[in-house]
Design an enzyme around this catalytic site. Structure first.
Site, PDB file in Angstrom:
ATOM      1  N   ASP A 146      -5.738   4.038  -3.828  1.00 13.54           N
ATOM      2  CA  ASP A 146      -6.029   4.174  -2.404  1.00 13.54           C
ATOM      3  C   ASP A 146      -7.530   4.247  -2.131  1.00 13.54           C
ATOM      4  O   ASP A 146      -8.274   4.944  -2.828  1.00 13.54           O
ATOM      5  CB  ASP A 146      -5.348   5.451  -1.891  1.00 13.54           C
ATOM      6  CG  ASP A 146      -5.663   5.755  -0.451  1.00 13.54           C
ATOM      7  OD1 ASP A 146      -5.162   5.033   0.421  1.00 13.54           O
ATOM      8  OD2 ASP A 146      -6.415   6.721  -0.200  1.00 13.54           O
ATOM      9  N   GLU A 166      -6.330  -1.030  -3.117  1.00 14.33           N
ATOM     10  CA  GLU A 166      -6.416  -1.053  -1.652  1.00 14.33           C
ATOM     11  C   GLU A 166      -7.871  -0.931  -1.231  1.00 14.33           C
ATOM     12  O   GLU A 166      -8.551   0.039  -1.571  1.00 14.33           O
ATOM     13  CB  GLU A 166      -5.629   0.109  -1.038  1.00 14.33           C
ATOM     14  CG  GLU A 166      -5.546  -0.011   0.480  1.00 14.33           C
ATOM     15  CD  GLU A 166      -5.805   1.301   1.217  1.00 14.33           C
ATOM     16  OE1 GLU A 166      -5.272   1.463   2.324  1.00 14.33           O
ATOM     17  OE2 GLU A 166      -6.554   2.151   0.705  1.00 14.33           O
TER      18      GLU A 166
END
Length: 700
Positions: free
Chosen positions: A334, A403
Site C-alpha cells: 500500500d 499500489e
C-alpha cells in the site's frame, strides 16, 4: 526284477532304479553335455534319444549308466542324423542357460537391449528439447482475475452487521463458481479503525471485529485446499498512533526515538514546511508529550515510519516473514510512493505560484520531496528478495503487487516492474481505466489502454483496474457499459482486478454525508440474495452501511438463474479466457477505433483459431467496417454478445453492427496472422507458438 539286480538277479554293468527330481535334473544336464561332446566328435548318443522318448511318462523308470564303458559299448548308427533337444516348458534353469548361450539367442537379446537403449535416449533428448523450447508456464496470479474483498462488506457470519473472516470462509464456493484463483483481502489487522483498518495498531494480530488468528488460519487452510491464493494488504508507510512503537517513540525511548519522522516546531503553528496531507491540510501534527511535530501523509492518527532508520526496516522485514511463514501467497503493498521523504524538509513548489501560499489540498503542490524518493526501489527489491526465499517451494510462488497513484507520471509507475536483472513487483496496479467515466468513446478507451501498453517495459505483464474501495463503482459512473467493460477486462492481455460486486454490476449507495469526502458509497454490503439484508447478514436488521435498494434483482442468487445476466457473462468470459490460448497469452493487436467503437484481435502464432473483440462505448448503435483487415474471413460468427439475443448471429466483416454499450466476442479460423504484417499495432508479453501436431507451445 529285484531292486538293484541285473536281468539274472546278478550284478551287471548297469542297473535300473527310480530317480528323484533333483537326480533327474542332474541327469538331463549330464546327458546334454555328453551329447554336445558327441556332436563335436561327429557322433550321436542313442541312449540319450531313448531316455528322451521315455521322459514324457513320469511312471517310467529311467535307466542310469553306472559306468562309462557301458555308454561306449553302444555304437551309433552312422546313418542317423542328430536332432538337438528343443526347449520345453518347465525346463530347469541349467537347461535354459545352455540354450540362451547359443548365438541366435544372444544376438536377439543384444538387438533388443540396444534398441531399448536407443529409444530411451531418443525420449530423453525429445523431453529435453521440449523443455528447452517451451515458454515459461503462467503463474497462478496470471491465470485469473485478482478478486478484491473489502472484509467489512463481504459477508457477516455472526450477526453484528459487519463482515468478517468466517463470512469469507462461508462464501469460498463463489470463487470456484467464477473460476477465480486469486483473492486480495483488504486490511483486517488490529486497528482503532480511524481509516477502516489502514491505521494498524498491531501488525501481528487480527482485529476482533473480523475474528481471531485461528479464524484467519482456518480460512487460509481452506483456501489452499481449494487451490485458492490469499493476497494480504500490507501497509508499510505508517502505523496507527495507538501502535506500541509510536507510544515508545513519543515518550523518548532510546531505541524507538527515531522510528517516526519528528522535527522541532511551535505548538501554536505546527508547520515546519508547506507539505500537505493526502486528506488535506498540513501533514504535520504537534505532539504534547514529545513537544515536537510528527509527519503524517494521511490522517494525523497515521504517523509515517522513518525508513532511514535500519531498525524500522528490520521491523517491517520481520513482519513480512511473519505472514509468509503463516502461508500467505502474496502482498499488495500500500501507498509505497510515500515511504520516503526528503531529509532537508524544504517547501515543495506550488503548482500555481500565483495562488496564495495557504496550501489546503495535495493538488496544490508538486510532490518532489514527499513521493518516490531515492531508496524506494532498493527497499522494494529487498522485500522482493526476501519473498523469493519462500517462492522456492514448488507451486508456492509469492506474489507482489504495488499500489502507487502516479497519475500523469506513468514512467514512475512503470519503474515498479521487475527488470531482467533485478526483481521488484510482478506488476503495479494500473489505475488509468478509472478515468473511463470522463469520456465514454472508442478513442478515449483506446487511449487509456494504449497509455499502459505503449509504456510497459518489454516482456512485462499488464494489469487492469476499473474500481476499488477508494473509487466510485464503475456500475454507477458508466452503468450502460458495465457488460462491455467486463468483456474488455477479461479479453485484454494481462490480469484484471475485480472489486467485489463488479461481477453482478453493483452500484454505489446514496448516503447523507458529503460523498466527495467519503469513500462509503462504494463499500456497501455484498448482495448475495433477495433475502434479508441481501443475504449479507442473516441475523441482523442493521448493517454497518445500508444495502443498495436494487438488491432484489441485482444479487448473486438471482443472476445465477439467468444465463444472460452480468454474472453469467462474467463467468463465461473468465472460463473462456483460461481455456483459450490466444486470450490468456496470445498477441494483442489494435484493428479499429472510432468515436464509438474500440476493437482488437487476440491471436497466437501457429494456432488457426483467433478472436475479434468489438466494443461500442458510444451513445448510439454503430456499424463497423473491417473489410480492410485481410486476415479476417468474410463471414464471422458471434460467440458471445453482451446483448444476449445477438449471441450466435452471423455477421459480415464489412458490416458489424453493435448497440450502444454492446460488446461482441467473435471467434474465427484463419491461418493468416495479423501481427506478422502489423507489428507496430501489436503487443505480447512473451512470444510463443503453437505446434498442432504435438499440441504444445514452444518458443519461437
Amino acid at each position: 526284477m529285484d531292486e538293484g539286480g541285473g536281468p539274472d538277479g546278478e550284478e551287471g554293468p548297469y542297473r535300473k532304479r527310480t530317480l528323484t527330481l533333483s537326480e533327474q535334473i542332474d541327469y538331463s544336464v549330464s546327458h546334454i553335455r555328453h551329447t554336445l561332446s558327441s556332436m563335436e566328435q561327429g557322433g550321436i548318443n542313442p541312449a540319450f534319444e531313448e531316455e528322451e522318448n521315455e521322459r514324457g511318462d513320469p511312471s517310467i523308470q529311467v535307466t542310469k549308466f553306472d559306468s562309462e564303458d557301458a555308454c561306449n559299448s553302444i555304437k551309433p548308427d552312422a546313418d542317423e542324423v542328430y536332432s538337438q533337444l528343443k526347449p520345453y516348458a518347465g525346463m530347469p534353469k541349467e537347461v535354459l542357460l545352455l540354450y540362451s548361450s547359443q548365438a541366435r539367442y544372444k544376438v536377439l537379446r543384444e538387438v533388443l537391449f540396444w534398441l531399448t537403449v536407443a529409444c530411451t535416449l531418443v525420449l530423453i533428448a525429445l523431453t529435453i528439447t521440449v523443455i528447452a523450447l517451451s515458454p515459461r508456464c503462467l503463474s497462478w496470479w496470471q491465470m485469473s482475475p485478482v478478486y478484491q474483498i473489502y472484509p467489512r462488506s463481504f459477508k457477516d457470519s455472526d450477526g453484528d452487521g459487519v463482515g468478517d473472516l468466517k463470512g469469507i470462509l462461508q462464501q469460498l464456493d463463489h470463487f470456484q463458481y467464477l473460476n477465480i484463483k486469486s483473492i486480495w483481502v483488504s486490511p483486517f489487522y488490529r486497528s482503532p479503525m480511524k481509516d477502516f483498518g489502514y491505521d494498524v495498531e498491531d501488525f501481528r494480530d487480527i482485529d476482533p471485529l473480523f475474528g481471531t488468528m485461528q479464524d484467519f488460519e482456518e480460512l487460509l487452510t481452506e483456501m489452499h485446499k481449494r487451490d485458492l491464493k490469499l493476497i494480504m494488504d500490507f501497509i508499510p508507510n505508517h502505523t496507527s498512533d495507538k501502535h506500541r512503537w509510536f507510544n515508545l517513540s513519543r515518550s523518548g525511548d532510546p531505541h524507538y526515538r527515531d522510528y517516526y519522522v519528528w522535527t522541532d516546531c511551535n505548538a501554536s503553528n505546527p508547520k515546519p514546511n508547506n507539505w500537505v496531507s493526502i486528506f488535506g491540510n498540513s501533514s504535520w501534527s504537534y505532539d504534547e508529550v514529545r513537544k515536537q511535530c510528527y509527519y503524517h501523509q494521511f490522517l494525523k492518527e497515521q504517523p509515517d515510519l522513518n525508513f532511514r532508520n535500519p531498525d524500522v526496516r528490520k521491523e517491517i522485514s520481520d513482519l513480512i516473514h511473519f505472514w509468509l511463514k503463516k502461508g500467505v501467497d502474496g502482498f499488495r503493498m500500500d501507498a509505497v510512493k510515500h515511504i520516503f521523504e526528503a531529509e532537508h524538509l524544504r517547501d515543495e513548489q506550488q503548482v500555481d505560484p500565483n495562488k496564495p501560499p495557504e496550501i489546503t489540498t495535495e493538488w496544490d503542490l508538486y510532490h518532489d520531496f514527499t513521493t518516490t524518493q531515492i531508496g524506494l526501489h532498493d527497499l522494494l527489491r529487498e522485500w522482493r528478495a526476501e519473498m523469493d526465499v519462500y517462492s522456492r517451494e514448488p507451486g508456492r510462488y509469492r506474489f507482489l503487487v504495488i499500489e502507487s497513484y502516479d497519475y500523469h507520471e506513468i514512467e514512475k509507475t512503470m519503474m515498479y516492474y521487475s527488470t531482467p536483472l533485478v526483481k521488484e513487483g510482478d506488476f503495479p496496479f494500473n489505475f488509468y481505466l478509472l478515468d473511463l467515466p470522463q469520456n465514454t468513446s472508442g478513442f478515449w478507451v483506446k487511449h487509456l489502454v494504449d497509455l499502459w501498453m505503449s509504456n510497459m517495459p518489454k516482456g512485462q505483464w499488464p494489469n487492469w483496474v476499473v474500481g476499488n474501495h477508494d473509487r466510485a463503482r464503475i456500475g454507477t459512473s458508466v452503468a450502460p457499459y458495465v457488460r462491455a467493460i467486463n468483456m474488455m477486462l477479461l479479453t485484454l492481455p494481462g490480469t484484471a482486478t475485480t472489486y467485489y460486486g463488479e461481477e453482478i454490476g453493483m452500484q454505489n449507495i446514496n448516503i447523507t454525508q458529503d460523498q466527495s469526502l467519503s469513500r462509503d458509497p462504494q463499500r456497501s454490503p455484498m448482495q448475495w440474495s433477495d433475502g434479508v439484508n441481501a443475504g449479507f447478514s442473516l441475523q441482523s436488521n442493521a448493517t454497518w452501511l445500508p444495502v443498495h435498494p436494487d438488491y432484489k434483482t441485482v444479487n448473486v442468487e438471482v443472476q445465477k438463474k439467468n444465463e444472460s445476466s452480468v454474472l453469467a457473462q462474467y463467468r463465461s468470459l473468465n472460463s473462456l479466457r483460461e481455456s483459450e490460448l490466444p486470450l490468456h497469452r496470445g498477441w494483442f493487436c489494435y484493428v479499429h477505433t472510432d468515436a464509438s467503437v474500440f476493437s482488437y484481435l487476440r491471436e497466437l502464432d501457429g494456432l488457426n483459431r483467433a478472436f475479434l473483440i468489438v466494443l461500442n462505448f458510444g451513445k448510439e448503435a454503430a456499424v463497423t467496417d473491417l473489410s480492410a483487415v485481410n486476415e479476417l474471413p468474410s463471414q464471422l460468427s458471434v460467440l458471445m454478445s453482451t446483448v444476449h439475443e445477438n449471441t450466435g448471429k452471423s455477421v459480415s466483416k464489412s458490416q458489424i453492427r453493435t448497440e450502444a454499450g454492446e460488446g461482441l466476442l467473435i471467434r474465427f479460423n484463419s491461418n493468416k496472422k495479423f501481427n506478422q504484417n502489423h507489428q507496430e499495432q501489436c503487443y505480447i508479453s512473451e512470444k510463443a507458438c503453437y505446434l498442432g501436431a504435438m499440441d504444445i507451445l514452444y518458443k519461437c
